[in-house]
Write an enzyme that holds these catalytic residues in place. Structure first.
Site, PDB file in Angstrom:
ATOM      1  N   HIS A  55      18.494  -5.842 104.116  1.00  0.00           N
ATOM      2  CA  HIS A  55      19.826  -5.345 104.448  1.00  0.00           C
ATOM      3  C   HIS A  55      20.447  -6.074 105.642  1.00  0.00           C
ATOM      4  O   HIS A  55      21.353  -5.564 106.285  1.00  0.00           O
ATOM      5  CB  HIS A  55      19.749  -3.842 104.728  1.00  0.00           C
TER       6      HIS A  55
ATOM      7  N   ASP B 280      24.135  -4.792 102.418  1.00  0.00           N
ATOM      8  CA  ASP B 280      24.110  -4.861 103.885  1.00  0.00           C
ATOM      9  C   ASP B 280      23.952  -3.458 104.459  1.00  0.00           C
ATOM     10  O   ASP B 280      23.116  -3.207 105.317  1.00  0.00           O
ATOM     11  CB  ASP B 280      25.413  -5.522 104.383  1.00  0.00           C
TER      12      ASP B 280
ATOM     13  N   GLU C  38       9.610  -7.161 105.939  1.00  0.00           N
ATOM     14  CA  GLU C  38       9.607  -6.164 104.866  1.00  0.00           C
ATOM     15  C   GLU C  38      10.819  -6.391 103.977  1.00  0.00           C
ATOM     16  O   GLU C  38      11.922  -5.961 104.284  1.00  0.00           O
ATOM     17  CB  GLU C  38       9.644  -4.739 105.440  1.00  0.00           C
TER      18      GLU C  38
ATOM     19  N   ASP D 288      11.617  -4.858 109.959  1.00  0.00           N
ATOM     20  CA  ASP D 288      11.967  -3.789 109.031  1.00  0.00           C
ATOM     21  C   ASP D 288      13.272  -4.103 108.283  1.00  0.00           C
ATOM     22  O   ASP D 288      14.210  -4.663 108.859  1.00  0.00           O
ATOM     23  CB  ASP D 288      12.150  -2.488 109.829  1.00  0.00           C
TER      24      ASP D 288
ATOM     25  N   ASN E 253      18.238  -3.067 111.784  1.00  0.00           N
ATOM     26  CA  ASN E 253      19.342  -2.963 110.832  1.00  0.00           C
ATOM     27  C   ASN E 253      20.387  -1.909 111.210  1.00  0.00           C
ATOM     28  O   ASN E 253      21.552  -2.054 110.885  1.00  0.00           O
ATOM     29  CB  ASN E 253      18.831  -2.659 109.426  1.00  0.00           C
TER      30      ASN E 253
HETATM   31 CA    CA Z   1      22.743  -4.117 107.435  1.00  0.00          CA
END
Ligand code: CA
Length: 497
Positions: free
Chosen positions: A238, A197, A263, A234, A104
């Site tokens: 997001h 996000d 997750e 992970d 992410n």
């Molecule tokens: Ca993101």
């Protein structure tokens, strides 16, 4: 795999002395003996804070403890070679290795860049609260210590959606980077904070096709270099499911049997987990955050919790083949951001609920098997010493899953304080068990385990109840449990090789 068991072989406070990989290699035979079939390893790449990093603040995904970057060659957990050796040691013992994949965000950029941003409201990320202006952002990653080995991809502001720090003004805020991929954030499935996000550090822009290509290149390199068997993804809450689907399909084209658990942390919010399963169309399993939420509540409410509702709203109830059940993890342990530790008295009950039933793929948490202690600051800024005792019954419960918990299940999840179920066993006549647990007083329950056991004597494998129980001619018996405990009844004098 029938009755598989995963272990999360680390926690937030696993020590930073570089021994985790070698320690896990050493422990592999013992874990296999207990029935463990998969080990989830922490993120293996160099984090922005060197050996202090847990790996979730990714600096360089190609540095698995090989290059002198962020003040260290090894990571918190060891060197690249030790990591590769650990995966091999696990596999030699019949245990698959689950790699923790953090895609992410990145942190610890090598250089700043002057970039145009707009500030957004932290609680309503779609609401822009400033005109476009210039900041000095940590968005350029050149990896001078690696010198282009494995990949010469340079990350810059075009590879990120947002940052949270302006080095010129020293101001912390959420800055949406003005780039060619759209005015707003990338699409995620939920509307928490308007759009979630952005999580932290420099948040990756997956609408940039060069980024997507680089991460496929990396995925192939990582798989070929380390030979892991599965992935734990992970912070997928997001990230755009569009990218996840594309990337997962690519990884599966390299390794069709790749196991994946995501997750998506949404405690008590089953519809959201289901929405994510829909968005990813069966590509992955998810940690059962909803069941964890119930276990946490049950552990705190004692006898006031109605155990007949323990599986209500859980993923293991609604979509069992997609549920990876947990009692705790490195985020829920004390002093962590999502702190919600299951109270120790309840752990044996919780583990019985995830280990001894037909449905769900259980993942046990390192401190519950080994015990640990640590000190850190609490939210109030004071230091706290935390002791997490090992769950004394856990080894026995693992052996029960490995050796006894097979066959048809009969449920008696029908009482506020005392619930139970039986497993009829499989073709091996030594298998089968009756489980009963109480969050109140001493309890008893009339349960059917099957006619094949008529006349057989049963004892509590956990030794909490000293009685012997005889199964009647119809395959029923009155099973017993002490208050606040779990008892697991198996045939007396059964030896398992
Ligand atoms: Ca993101």
């Amino acid at each position: 795999m029938q009755n598989g068991i995963m272990i999360q072989f680390f926690h937030w406070y696993s020590r930073d002395n570089g021994t985790l990989w070698s320690y896990l290699s050493q422990e592999a035979p013992k874990l296999a003996e207990l029935g463990v079939t998969a080990a989830w390893l922490p993120p293996a790449y160099k984090g922005s804070d060197g050996t202090n990093s847990r790996g979730y603040d990714v600096y360089d995904i190609y540095d698995l403890g090989e290059f002198d970057q962020k003040g260290t060659v090894r990571t918190r957990y060891g060197t690249k070679q030790e990591y590769i050796d650990c995966i091999k040691a696990l596999q030699d013992n019949g245990i698959t290795a689950i790699a923790d994949i953090v895609l992410n965000h990145m942190g610890g950029a090598d250089e700043t860049e002057k970039i145009w941003v707009k500030k957004v409201d932290p609680e309503h990320r779609n609401e822009i609260v400033s005109d476009a202006f210039e900041i000095e952002a940590f968005t350029k990653f050149t990896f001078p210590g690696r010198k282009g080995q494995y990949s010469n991809f340079i990350w810059d502001a075009r590879c990120f959606t947002g940052v949270d720090y302006d080095n010129a003004s020293k101001e912390t805020a959420i800055y949406k980077i003005q780039n060619e991929y759209g005015e707003g954030w990338d699409e995620v499935i939920d509307d928490e904070k308007g759009n979630f996000d952005y999580l932290m550090c420099a948040d990756i822009e997956y609408r940039n096709e060069f980024v997507r290509e680089e991460l496929k290149r990396w995925g192939k390199w990582y798989l070929e270099t380390t030979n892991f068997n599965g992935m734990r993804l992970d912070a997928i809450k997001h990230m755009s499911p569009r990218f996840i689907n594309e990337w997962v399909d690519y990884m599966r084209s390299l390794k069709p049997d790749l196991f994946i658990v995501g997750e998506y942390w949404a405690p008590g919010d089953l519809p959201l987990l289901q929405k994510y399963l829909d968005a990813t169309q069966g590509r992955m399993t998810l940690f059962d955050a909803s069941l964890h939420h119930n276990l946490y509540d049950a552990s705190n409410q004692g006898r006031d919790y109605d155990m007949s509702h323990i599986f209500d709203g859980s993923l293991v109830d609604a979509a069992p083949t997609f549920s990876v059940t947990i009692i705790d993890n490195h985020d829920t342990q004390p002093l962590q951001a999502l702190e919600a530790p299951v109270n120790p008295w309840f752990k044996p009950l919780g583990y019985a609920l995830i280990l001894l039933r037909e449905k769900g793929y259980p993942c046990i948490f390192y401190p519950d098997l080994y015990g640990t202690s640590y000190t850190d600051k609490g939210k109030d800024g004071n230091d706290y010493e935390i002791i997490l005792p090992k769950c004394e019954e856990l080894e026995a419960l693992l052996l029960l899953r490995k050796n006894f918990a097979y066959g048809a299940q009969r449920d008696y999840i029908d009482h506020k304080n005392c619930i139970g179920w039986t497993r009829e066993g499989n073709e091996d006549e030594r298998t089968g068990c009756a489980v009963i647990l109480s969050n109140g007083d001493d309890g008893n329950k009339h349960m059917e385990i099957g006619k094949r056991f008529a006349g057989k004597t049963f004892v509590d494998f956990l030794k909490g109840s000293p009685e012997e129980i005889t199964i009647d001619e119809n395959g029923w018996a009155e099973f017993l449990v002490k208050g606040g405990k779990v008892a697991v009844w198996v045939q007396k004098q059964i030896r398992m090789d």
